[in-house]
Design an enzyme around this catalytic site. Structure first.
Site, PDB file in Angstrom:
ATOM      1  N   GLN A  61      41.009  36.857  39.225  1.00  0.00           N
ATOM      2  CA  GLN A  61      41.879  37.946  39.096  1.00  0.00           C
ATOM      3  C   GLN A  61      42.885  38.026  38.236  1.00  0.00           C
ATOM      4  O   GLN A  61      44.038  38.444  38.437  1.00  0.00           O
ATOM      5  CB  GLN A  61      42.219  38.568  40.587  1.00  0.00           C
ATOM      6  CG  GLN A  61      41.037  39.210  41.284  1.00  0.00           C
ATOM      7  CD  GLN A  61      40.613  40.490  40.586  1.00  0.00           C
ATOM      8  OE1 GLN A  61      41.285  40.988  39.740  1.00  0.00           O
ATOM      9  NE2 GLN A  61      39.173  40.887  41.097  1.00  0.00           N
ATOM     10  N   SER A  62      42.917  36.913  37.189  1.00  0.00           N
ATOM     11  CA  SER A  62      44.160  36.847  36.438  1.00  0.00           C
ATOM     12  C   SER A  62      44.380  37.950  35.677  1.00  0.00           C
ATOM     13  O   SER A  62      43.724  38.693  34.945  1.00  0.00           O
ATOM     14  CB  SER A  62      43.742  35.835  35.404  1.00  0.00           C
ATOM     15  OG  SER A  62      44.790  35.391  34.344  1.00  0.00           O
TER      16      SER A  62
END
Ligand SMILES: *Cc1c(COP(=O)(O)O)cnc(C)c1O
Length: 324
Positions: free
Chosen positions: A73-74
């Protein structure tokens, strides 16, 4: 001061807003917010400022492809692949963590922007696989540019060095700048900018995932290296870096009561969204420090919002956020 190659695609200057109802709910000090969640580029966030310098450097080196790495989920990876799309680069992302069954939030957007994605289950394999990905691209005749973790190289650090100049030009009296710190580029840029542009207040990073000593060492080194880009040659030491490590014990991306309360409080008093990983944790730290009397009542805190809100919609977090 040397001029440094930069593309201008961020929406700047980002506004500074008063948060009177949040201030009142916490009983003072006065809280302002700098809206770097509104920097533009694929929902915005702090990586936009870094990418203005990183993508310019990639273009200068004749690169045709951006490679970067981060968590599934960067935010950094989402913004990097958006920049790649916008400036015509191919992009491969090396993402660590269990591959989600359903694409949501940043992981969905990465695919929408056309990233080729390599997932790595075990974090210890990450650097090796990143290197292999890079070597494979070179072998295939591509010209990759490695965007470092979080965009936190001396080049990326320029984003927040000049963000400090922007803030100084906004002429607001502020005693403390508070924000979430992780890969260090935001922190190092603000510390360097503080020195170069003469900010008299304090720059306090709330650690998202690293121990204090490590952040102090890394940020001071990064700020020192970044100063050379400006031909300023300033030697920073750990003592120049303020950080609080008391809110990161649960580990990176582990959502807890502090983050939940901070997100709900900002939302219900100001209609302002925080994210579950970074700004939620940084705000939880700020709120706790306010309650403990760390800041003086007549001081002004600027909460520097670094973005990240798409992660609110990640399957991993969305159920936890509204749970009572
Ligand atoms: C990357 C990120 C940070 C941390 O910034 P660093 O420069 O890596 O320390 C903070 N907030 C958000 C939303 C981020 O995506």
């Amino acid at each position: 001061m040397k001029t440094i190659p930069r593309l201008n695609f961020a929406h700047l200057p980002t506004p500074i807003e008063d948060l009177p109802r949040l201030t009142q709910a916490l009983g003072g000090p006065r809280i302002l917010v700098k809206r770097d969640d509104q920097t533009g580029l694929a929902f915005g966030g702090n990586k936009t400022r870094k990418l203005e310098f990183l993508v310019a450097e990639a273009q200068e080196q004749g690169a045709t492809m951006l490679i970067s790495a981060g968590a599934i989920q960067s935010n950094h990876c989402r913004q990097t692949v958006a920049a790649a799309a916008r400036f015509g680069f191919d992009c491969t992302l090396v993402l660590t963590g269990e591959k989600p069954k359903q694409a949501s939030a940043n992981f969905l957007l990465d695919q929408l922007f056309g990233a080729e994605i390599v997932t790595v289950e075990d974090r210890k394999d990450r650097d090796r696989i990143l290197q292999e990905t890079f070597d494979k691209a070179v072998a295939a005749g591509k010209r990759p540019y490695l965007v470092p973790y979080g965009g936190s190289s001396p080049t990326g650090t320029m984003g927040y060095t000049f963000a400090m100049e922007e803030f100084m030009n906004q002429n607001r009296k502020v005693d403390w700048i508070v924000f979430g710190t992780s890969s260090g580029g935001t922190h190092a840029g603000l510390v360097l900018g503080q020195r170069v542009f003469g900010f008299k207040g304090m720059v306090l990073g709330i650690s998202i995932d690293e121990p204090e000593a490590q952040i102090k060492a890394h940020v001071s080194e990064l700020a020192t290296q970044a100063s050379e880009k400006l031909s300023e040659q300033i030697q920073f030491t750990s003592d120049d870096v303020l950080v609080n490590e008391n809110y990161c014990q649960a580990g990176y991306g582990v959502f807890g009561e502090g983050e939940r309360e901070a997100i709900k409080l900002f939302a219900s008093t100001e209609g302002l969204l925080l994210d579950p990983v970074y700004t939620g944790r940084a705000a939880a730290g700020m709120i706790d420090l306010i309650r403990k009397g760390f800041f003086k009542k007549d001081e002004t805190i600027l909460f520097w919002h670094t973005g990240g809100q798409p992660a609110l919609f990640a399957d991993k977090y969305s159920q936890d956020i509204i749970r009572e």
